[in-house]
Design an enzyme around this catalytic site. Structure first.
Site, PDB file in Angstrom:
ATOM      1  N   ASP A 140       0.833  -1.201   0.000  1.00 40.71           N
ATOM      2  CA  ASP A 140       0.000   0.000   0.000  1.00 40.71           C
ATOM      3  C   ASP A 140       0.868   1.251   0.000  1.00 40.71           C
ATOM      4  O   ASP A 140       1.962   1.248  -0.565  1.00 40.71           O
ATOM      5  CB  ASP A 140      -0.937  -0.038   1.221  1.00 40.71           C
ATOM      6  CG  ASP A 140      -2.277   0.614   0.947  1.00 40.71           C
ATOM      7  OD1 ASP A 140      -2.307   1.849   0.822  1.00 40.71           O
ATOM      8  OD2 ASP A 140      -3.297  -0.106   0.864  1.00 40.71           O
ATOM      9  N   HIS A 169      -3.510   6.066   3.436  1.00 36.82           N
ATOM     10  CA  HIS A 169      -4.305   4.907   3.016  1.00 36.82           C
ATOM     11  C   HIS A 169      -3.798   3.621   3.660  1.00 36.82           C
ATOM     12  O   HIS A 169      -4.562   2.842   4.247  1.00 36.82           O
ATOM     13  CB  HIS A 169      -4.239   4.818   1.488  1.00 36.82           C
ATOM     14  CG  HIS A 169      -5.155   3.828   0.868  1.00 36.82           C
ATOM     15  ND1 HIS A 169      -4.763   2.556   0.531  1.00 36.82           N
ATOM     16  CD2 HIS A 169      -6.455   3.919   0.502  1.00 36.82           C
ATOM     17  CE1 HIS A 169      -5.784   1.906  -0.024  1.00 36.82           C
ATOM     18  NE2 HIS A 169      -6.818   2.711  -0.057  1.00 36.82           N
ATOM     19  N   ASN A 259     -14.180   0.420  -6.768  1.00 38.35           N
ATOM     20  CA  ASN A 259     -15.279   1.340  -6.448  1.00 38.35           C
ATOM     21  C   ASN A 259     -15.947   1.874  -7.705  1.00 38.35           C
ATOM     22  O   ASN A 259     -16.364   3.025  -7.763  1.00 38.35           O
ATOM     23  CB  ASN A 259     -14.742   2.515  -5.623  1.00 38.35           C
ATOM     24  CG  ASN A 259     -14.108   2.056  -4.334  1.00 38.35           C
ATOM     25  OD1 ASN A 259     -14.541   1.072  -3.742  1.00 38.35           O
ATOM     26  ND2 ASN A 259     -13.080   2.750  -3.892  1.00 38.35           N
ATOM     27  N   SER A 334     -11.333  -0.625  -0.531  1.00 40.32           N
ATOM     28  CA  SER A 334     -10.012  -0.625   0.118  1.00 40.32           C
ATOM     29  C   SER A 334     -10.118  -0.945   1.588  1.00 40.32           C
ATOM     30  O   SER A 334      -9.237  -1.585   2.176  1.00 40.32           O
ATOM     31  CB  SER A 334      -9.351   0.757  -0.003  1.00 40.32           C
ATOM     32  OG  SER A 334      -8.601   0.894  -1.162  1.00 40.32           O
TER      33      SER A 334
END
Length: 509
Positions: A140, A169, A259, A334
């Protein structure tokens, strides 16, 4: 670059790579061509020295390829960077002489859209399993190792950015897996966290692969991948190769669905790969999130495999990211994926303590066989909502692969293209703001479009950009502009941003 001129190497280029090379050669001689190429093992010598250095040891013509850079990112996979002004047919024929397949070194993006009780984690904790001695890899934007609720065993930065998690994130994802806070406790809060930073904005496939291999080499039993991109071929996509090898060697791959919902057929890579447990999002009332990507995959398989909480989830905030305090609320698939990564870590611990061989297929079958059916279509929810207490019971039965009910959805998705009007607005916005949602390849093609590259570049931009990420960034820019004083605001810029958002909404299914 057509006809006889490319006959020596066009057979190994994907359609997107063919367009990309042509666009750079004809419109962007000052740019670079970034390719990811597959070679038979032994036909490309691993470069000596550090990652990213020039190839200095190669038999034959490689010694004459001045300006070309290459790095081996995984067995048989090589990232190539070729100057646009030298990218002629002779050089490409030499570079790709023994290549099996080459595609653009695509950019991937965090699947973030602008808990533990829902999946029953406390019931698993009551059984004494909390992820102990299980390495969970966070692939990530890095993890804030100084956050009081987190402990990071090892970390490495593969990105072009600083070591800190400036996006926030990865830290948020890590907290859902392994936060030790008494209030915001992670699903597997005694697991061992390893962080491979690959995101400082968009990240290329080659960097993703390097980070993945590092986590695998450091014995991660679970690797969480909360990012994605479009793919035209989930079977032969080169990003799949190391992920498939990892799965077969015992790594449980967990990936966010994306998404891009409610569009059908919108599952992103790597979530569309068979060797991943793919996770969609629900809210805390177990309602499917409208943004959660739907299946099927382009080759007709049902995805996602499961759903988990992904709407307004509180987890750790990196002190290097926007906001205040130690905690932050985020939404997106996520955020759903690490709930499943934590669940997988708990099952791995239970397997090891019980003397059961913790194969990835067993973990996937168990989570799906024990999931709570929320009565959505199979291509919306997969098997349903993760249920950890039931999964622990089901694990002892060694469940077979789950047969999901037939879906009402068929393979009908075509990547929705961005419009010329939208590209015109983005070009104006980029005069003031760098758009992180427009990666390296899309950015080059956007420049080429302005120079007359036409529909070919528009299609490649559309394939390389996630509309959900672009919308979120444009909304953030609009918010920044609204907060500026009257003398600093760009009135025309706000108009361009609003026009771009309106165009995106008009062209989103």
């Amino acid at each position: 670059m057509c006809g006889v001129e490319v006959a020596g190497f066009e057979r190994v280029l994907s359609r997107a790579a063919f367009s990309y090379v042509r666009i750079v050669r004809e419109y962007l001689r000052d740019a670079y061509v970034h390719l990811l190429a597959s070679f038979p093992k032994g036909d490309f010598m691993r470069p000596l020295g550090l990652r990213g250095e020039e190839v200095v040891e190669r038999i034959g013509p490689w010694r004459q390829l001045e300006g070309v850079r290459a790095r081996v990112v995984s067995d048989g996979l090589v990232a190539l960077t070729i100057p646009g002004d030298k990218c002629d047919s002779r050089l490409l024929s030499t570079l790709l002489e023994k290549c099996r397949f080459a595609q653009p070194d695509f950019d991937v993006y965090p699947t973030l859209y602008s808990s533990v009780f829902v999946i029953g984690a406390p019931g698993a904790w009551d059984s004494g399993v909390t992820g102990k001695r299980v390495n969970v890899g966070i692939l990530d934007s890095g993890v804030d190792a100084e956050h009081p609720a987190l402990w990071v065993e090892k970390e490495f930065n593969f990105s072009w950015g600083s070591d800190e998690d400036t996006l926030g994130h990865g830290t948020h994802v890590a907290g859902i897996v392994s936060s030790m806070d008494s209030k915001y406790k992670g699903v597997a809060h005694h697991s061992e966290l390893l962080s491979a930073k690959i995101l400082a904005g968009p990240a290329s496939d080659s960097v993703i692969i390097e980070g993945y291999e590092w986590l695998k080499d450091h014995n991660c039993g679970v690797i969480n991948m909360s990012f994605g991109r479009h793919t035209g071929n989930p079977i032969n996509d080169l990003l799949r190769e190391p992920i498939r090898r990892g799965w077969r060697s015992g790594v449980v791959n967990v990936a966010s669905a994306g998404n891009e919902g409610p569009q059908i057929g919108s599952i992103l890579a790597p979530g569309c790969f068979e060797e991943c447990i793919t996770v969609g999002a629900v809210d805390n009332n177990k309602r499917l999130a409208v943004f959660s990507s739907r299946g099927p995959t382009l080759d007709g398989r049902i995805k996602p495999d499961l759903v988990a909480p992904g709407v307004r989830i509180t987890s750790c905030r990196s002190k290097y990211s926007s906001g205040e305090g130690e905690w932050k609320i985020m939404s997106g698939t996520s955020i759903a994926a690490p709930h499943v990564s934590g669940a997988a870590a708990i099952l791995l611990e239970y397997c090891r303590e019980s003397g059961v061989n913790p194969e990835p297929n067993l973990i996937k079958n168990t989570l799906m066989a024990s999931a709570e059916n929320l009565r959505y279509d199979s291509n919306e929810q997969g098997a349903g909502l993760v249920n950890l207490p039931e999964a622990l019971k089901k694990l002892e039965e060694n469940p077979a692969p789950v047969s999901l009910p037939p879906s009402k959805y068929s393979v009908a998705w075509v990547n929705p293209e961005l419009t010329p009007t939208l590209l015109s607005e983005l070009a104006q916005i980029q005069k003031r703001y760098r758009l992180n949602s427009v990666g390296r390849i899309a950015g080059d093609c956007l420049r080429a479009y302005g120079k007359g590259a036409g529909m070919e570049s528009l299609r490649l931009i559309s394939f390389s950009v996630l509309k959900s990420c672009l919308k979120e960034e444009l909304r953030a820019i609009l918010g920044v502009e609204e907060r500026l004083g009257p003398q600093l605001r760009g009135r025309s810029l706000r108009k361009h941003v609003k026009n771009a958002l309106a165009e995106l909404e008009r062209n989103t299914c």
